[in-house]
Design an enzyme around this catalytic site. Structure first.
Site, PDB file in Angstrom:
ATOM      1  N   LYS A 204       0.828  -1.220   0.000  1.00 18.40           N
ATOM      2  CA  LYS A 204       0.000   0.000   0.000  1.00 18.40           C
ATOM      3  C   LYS A 204       0.856   1.261   0.000  1.00 18.40           C
ATOM      4  O   LYS A 204       0.520   2.255  -0.651  1.00 18.40           O
ATOM      5  CB  LYS A 204      -0.932   0.018   1.217  1.00 18.40           C
ATOM      6  CG  LYS A 204      -2.173  -0.834   1.031  1.00 18.40           C
ATOM      7  CD  LYS A 204      -3.124  -0.225  -0.002  1.00 18.40           C
ATOM      8  CE  LYS A 204      -4.333  -1.109  -0.201  1.00 18.40           C
ATOM      9  NZ  LYS A 204      -5.168  -0.695  -1.320  1.00 18.40           N
TER      10      LYS A 204
ATOM     11  N   LYS B 112      -4.937 -15.433 -13.172  1.00 12.16           N
ATOM     12  CA  LYS B 112      -6.343 -15.615 -12.823  1.00 12.16           C
ATOM     13  C   LYS B 112      -7.120 -14.308 -12.910  1.00 12.16           C
ATOM     14  O   LYS B 112      -6.536 -13.230 -12.981  1.00 12.16           O
ATOM     15  CB  LYS B 112      -6.457 -16.242 -11.431  1.00 12.16           C
ATOM     16  CG  LYS B 112      -5.876 -15.409 -10.317  1.00 12.16           C
ATOM     17  CD  LYS B 112      -6.118 -16.077  -8.970  1.00 12.16           C
ATOM     18  CE  LYS B 112      -5.674 -15.139  -7.900  1.00 12.16           C
ATOM     19  NZ  LYS B 112      -6.224 -15.087  -6.670  1.00 12.16           N
TER      20      LYS B 112
ATOM     21  N   LYS C  17      -9.962  -8.285  -9.876  1.00 17.16           N
ATOM     22  CA  LYS C  17     -10.589  -6.985 -10.153  1.00 17.16           C
ATOM     23  C   LYS C  17      -9.565  -5.920 -10.512  1.00 17.16           C
ATOM     24  O   LYS C  17      -9.819  -5.045 -11.320  1.00 17.16           O
ATOM     25  CB  LYS C  17     -11.488  -6.541  -9.008  1.00 17.16           C
ATOM     26  CG  LYS C  17     -10.792  -6.239  -7.705  1.00 17.16           C
ATOM     27  CD  LYS C  17     -11.799  -5.807  -6.651  1.00 17.16           C
ATOM     28  CE  LYS C  17     -11.220  -5.965  -5.262  1.00 17.16           C
ATOM     29  NZ  LYS C  17     -12.180  -5.917  -4.210  1.00 17.16           N
TER      30      LYS C  17
END
Ligand code: TRP
Length: 329
Positions: free
Chosen positions: A111, A194, A197
């Site tokens: 982050k 895979k 989002k």
């Protein structure tokens, strides 16, 4: 009975990977275990959503879970911010969480890199809130993807630390639960890896037919088989994997044979796949819309979830307060 808990941040719609990967397993688990499924809206504040987005996203994911078949009578389906006991446990756990160890967690380091302009304290203590989520219901099984395993390990560490500190056995060990063979891995449309989002390679349960068609027609392929029965490259395998979950056996057999004898036309294959995905997702989309429009039902679901979750959480919190030394007068 084993207690299972899973949280999802309301930051995006469910894609086919979520559906076949996790949600279908939740539907089965709610029949056998004491299940808690919740929407982690406090966690989503670490990325500063607008008030309108926050509310819409929570409603959307709630409607999606319900449309998929999560049964609020069987499982406890709730919104994190409706359960203030979680915030109190989070505060208490923060006293035994060390800044150094939090700074070393992978998700925090990621982050810092992805949002350097907003390294808030909520991000640092994100795993503490997640630990509170998990141990407040004394959950032992936490179904998560690889990227969340470390956070479950931290929850286990804090549960044990609390037990050791006070010489109690208040919290059982939570473990990351791996679906193993039951986990169908859905690939993305970009040729490798895979569906996810953040990758923008996904098809959503709640997506317009035309948008789905466009995405599928743009999916990565290769130059086609040149020899009979040649092995498929990864992008082609991926399209067949998607076909396996949404298309009929006849369709699958037809294109498998066409690939094997080199007559396959990827344009046709994608067109068929797109239509089959649209046919698969359309009923979900209609259900999601119907649920979102039914405010009375949604309120009933949320109230019921809140009541069940608060009953379980306040029971634990009462014990915790007593152990720490906040005795009632
Ligand atoms: N951190 C999880 C995610 O981003 C969401 C989450 C919050 C969670 N609290 C949880 C998952 C507790 C499992 C258990 O995906």
């Amino acid at each position: 009975m084993e207690t299972v808990l899973s949280g999802i941040r309301p930051t995006g719609n469910l894609h086919l990977g979520n559906y076949f990967g996790a949600v279908q397993n939740f539907i089965k688990m709610q029949e056998q275990f004491n299940c808690f499924f919740f929407i982690a809206d406090w966690h989503s504040l670490t990325t500063h959503p607008t008030p309108a987005d926050l509310h819409n996203n929570v409603t959307q994911i709630l409607a999606e879970y319900l449309a998929c078949g999560i049964d609020p009578e069987k499982a406890t389906l709730y919104v994190q911010s409706e359960v203030p006991e979680i915030a109190e446990l989070y505060l208490l756990l923060n006293m035994n969480a060390y800044v150094g160890e939090l700074e070393r967690t992978t998700t925090f380091k990621d982050k810092i890199r992805s949002q350097p302009e907003n390294v808030n304290a909520g991000l640092l203590t994100y795993p503490v809130l997640q630990a509170a989520d998990i141990i407040i219901h004394k959950a032992t099984q936490v179904p998560v993807g690889k990227d969340q395993e470390q956070n479950v390990e931290i929850a286990r560490k804090y549960a044990r630390r609390f037990n050791n500190m006070y010489g109690v056995e208040c919290f059982p060990d939570p473990h990351p639960f791996n679906f193993g063979e039951n986990l169908i891995k859905i690939p993305g449309l970009d040729g490798s890896g895979k569906m996810g989002k953040s990758d923008g390679n996904g098809v959503y349960l709640y997506e317009d037919a035309n948008s789905i068609r466009k995405k599928v027609m743009r999916a990565v392929t290769d130059s086609g088989p040149t020899e009979p029965n040649s092995t498929q490259t990864e992008p082609i395998q991926n399209l067949f994997t998607l076909m396996k979950v949404v298309s009929s056996q006849d369709t699958l057999d037809f294109f498998t044979q066409a690939y094997a004898d080199c007559t396959v036309r990827y344009g046709d294959l994608k067109k068929q796949l797109a239509e089959d995905i649209v046919a698969f997702t359309t009923p979900f989309k209609e259900k999601i819309d119907a649920i979102k429009a039914d405010e009375v039902y949604l309120k009933k679901v949320v109230d019921m979830g809140t009541e069940k979750a608060r009953a379980s959480a306040s029971k634990t919190l009462k014990e915790v307060r007593n152990i720490i030394g906040f005795k009632t007068f």
